[in-house]
Design a protein around this motif. Structure first.
Motif, PDB file in Angstrom:
ATOM      1  N   ALA A   1       1.713   2.491  -5.104  1.00  0.00           N
ATOM      2  CA  ALA A   1       1.384   1.204  -4.471  1.00  0.00           C
ATOM      3  C   ALA A   1       2.006   0.055  -5.271  1.00  0.00           C
ATOM      4  CB  ALA A   1      -0.134   1.035  -4.382  1.00  0.00           C
TER       5      ALA A   1
ATOM      6  N   HIS B   1       0.827  -1.199   0.000  1.00  0.00           N
ATOM      7  CA  HIS B   1       0.000   0.000   0.000  1.00  0.00           C
ATOM      8  C   HIS B   1       0.858   1.245   0.000  1.00  0.00           C
ATOM      9  CE1 HIS B   1       0.870  -0.549   4.288  1.00  0.00           C
ATOM     10  NE2 HIS B   1       0.605   0.739   4.461  1.00  0.00           N
ATOM     11  N   TYR B   2       0.209   2.342  -0.271  1.00  0.00           N
ATOM     12  CA  TYR B   2       0.883   3.639  -0.269  1.00  0.00           C
ATOM     13  C   TYR B   2      -0.013   4.646   0.441  1.00  0.00           C
ATOM     14  CZ  TYR B   2       2.489   8.200  -1.726  1.00  0.00           C
ATOM     15  OH  TYR B   2       2.908   9.504  -1.713  1.00  0.00           O
TER      16      TYR B   2
ATOM     17  N   SER C   1      -7.250   2.796  -5.538  1.00  0.00           N
ATOM     18  CA  SER C   1      -6.637   4.082  -5.194  1.00  0.00           C
ATOM     19  C   SER C   1      -7.733   5.123  -5.027  1.00  0.00           C
ATOM     20  CB  SER C   1      -5.672   4.492  -6.317  1.00  0.00           C
ATOM     21  OG  SER C   1      -5.058   5.732  -6.040  1.00  0.00           O
TER      22      SER C   1
ATOM     23  N   ALA D   1      -3.586   0.841  -2.708  1.00  0.00           N
ATOM     24  CA  ALA D   1      -3.014  -0.486  -2.449  1.00  0.00           C
ATOM     25  C   ALA D   1      -2.982  -1.279  -3.742  1.00  0.00           C
ATOM     26  CB  ALA D   1      -3.818  -1.231  -1.394  1.00  0.00           C
TER      27      ALA D   1
END
Lengths: 312, 312
Positions: A56, A8-9, A135, A158
């Motif tokens: 991600a 994930h981001y 996202s 993610a």
């Protein structure tokens, strides 16, 4: 079907409740009591649903090889570009030509819609290694001064690598996925909306969303268990859509499960839309033990819902 | 898999080329020479991608019973609402609870992406009667004063009932569907974009779109024929994405087929996005004769493409 890896981001900027206190007088305690949210992330000025999707995927590339991905399914309801979608920019980033690429939206239920679409491609033998990317750039479309829902939203993304065949002992096995639409229920078509040309996600009927979410997530979770020949005793964790901690707790109560079995990130991240559960899977990947079973269940605007059972 | 029925909806207002002559001096002959477009439809002030989707479904309901639909896949890149999507409002309209509902976008290729998703649900035995609804409200997002692409766009929608089993001798049999992304080619990620927060569909690199469209549609059409064990001699009609009559003619030339085999509505409707080919199927349904074969091939922004072979 397996989840081989997930990443994930989260954008760097943290927005605490005090921001909304200063903005429109909402007390932090009141926000926490009503929603569970203590803080959320906000994308930077050069970020959007597409860039976060790529971030991600970059994080996923640090864990696994993505060069043989043969299907990309993206999802967002907060698009940066509805033509060059996040699925397209991810394909561009990966430099993999001539594979099916599609972006979807069923609002907050899209993670499971995307996984069910992948399940179909696997059944057709048109793919074996699929990338699902979720996202949300909620802060691009929210009105932060809206005292009803401005404080709810967070940004994040993610990426999941789904494989038809098991790749490693740590893979999560997906035993069953069910999705459904409930646009025939309650105020489904007006309760939470995002009309891009009116630039805003608003929630005129939050109570209707709340009650339908509390009804559909336990119901579809039970349906998934029934299909698998399992019961709630066989479940180690519930990962519900991260819309509101009170909804999540209500789901646990309806299912008769203790709060220790609830996976929740809304306290730190707010409602990250269709990315919330995927971020939850990513954040908790290392705590899952062999043999444990997790139900992921979602509910979103337009009233789509779904659940899947995964086993370590 | 079969197409049992298809209907379409066109908004009432007709916009001729003279509108653009008055607006910015583009001569009608120049527009026709460059694009083939003589006129296009424009949605009314109370219409949008969701209402036009429902209108196409209403038209389909006059032909066939939709009460047993068990899957809805919507598509648009010109959304009215990214949360309450056109698939949700169609479910609401049909009053069919608890069926999978999803909206997708792969720009102008979405019709075939949607059909491939349905193919997956059929393979999974999760659906048998699927409704695909494609709807574009280009004039909500275009800049009509843009001399590069303002005159290209039209509005419209279509609805197709796909069934796993043959329902009638007139059904179109879908023999093969291929979709692919080409976001790795040319200027895929910048050539044609629609960023809702910048409110506009623009085409900064029309020449790159043109050349890639002319390359990919013949290529994937040949791939579909090869998979079916057929050749171009077995094809009665080509229905390409309705982006530009010069592209369509170029596709026919590359395939070595005469223009009589080209199905085209862009002259009357402009570029109606992912709805164009579906409207074309609907408009020409009654001319198709038993045993005839039609290739539908698409190409869109973000550079997704696809083709399917159908037989009456």
């Amino acid at each position: 079907m397996y989840i081989h890896a997930v990443s994930h981001y989260l954008p760097a900027q943290v927005v605490g409740n005090e921001h909304f206190t200063q903005l429109n007088g909402l007390a932090s305690e009141w926000i926490i009591e009503r929603t569970g949210i203590e803080e959320r992330r906000k994308a930077g000025p050069d970020e959007n649903a597409n860039t976060m999707a790529v971030e991600a995927v970059r994080a996923l590339e640090e864990k696994v090889d993505l060069s043989e991905v043969d299907l990309i399914v993206g999802a967002t309801y907060t698009p940066h570009d509805t033509i060059v979608t996040l699925a397209h920019v991810v394909q561009h980033h990966l430099h993999i030509p001539d594979i099916p690429v599609v972006s979807i939206s069923s609002a907050c239920s899209s993670l499971l819609n995307a996984i069910e679409i992948v399940e179909g491609y696997f059944a057709l033998k048109k793919a074996r290694r699929a990338l699902v990317v979720v996202s949300e750039h909620n802060t691009a479309y929210y009105n932060e001064e809206d005292t009803v829902s401005g404080h709810l939203w967070g940004d994040g993304s993610a990426a999941l690598l789904l494989t038809k065949d098991r790749q490693s002992p740590k893979d999560l096995t997906i035993h069953c996925v069910i999705t459904g639409g409930a646009a025939t229920s309650g105020k489904a078509t007006t309760a939470v909306v995002l009309k891009p040309l009116e630039r805003g996600v608003i929630m005129p009927h939050g109570r209707d969303v709340f009650s339908n979410a509390c009804q559909y997530m336990p119901k579809v979770s039970q349906q998934v268990l029934y299909r698998c020949g399992l019961t709630l005793h066989d479940v180690d964790y519930i990962l519900p859509h991260q819309a509101n901690l009170r909804i999540s707790r209500n789901v646990m109560q309806t299912l008769g499960l203790p709060e220790e079995k609830l996976i929740s990130n809304i306290q730190r991240l707010g409602n990250t839309g269709c990315a919330g559960c995927a971020i939850g899977l990513s954040e908790n990947w290392d705590i899952f033990q062999k043999g444990q079973r997790i139900i992921v269940t979602v509910f979103g605007g337009g009233y789509s819902y779904g659940a899947m059972l995964v086993e370590v």
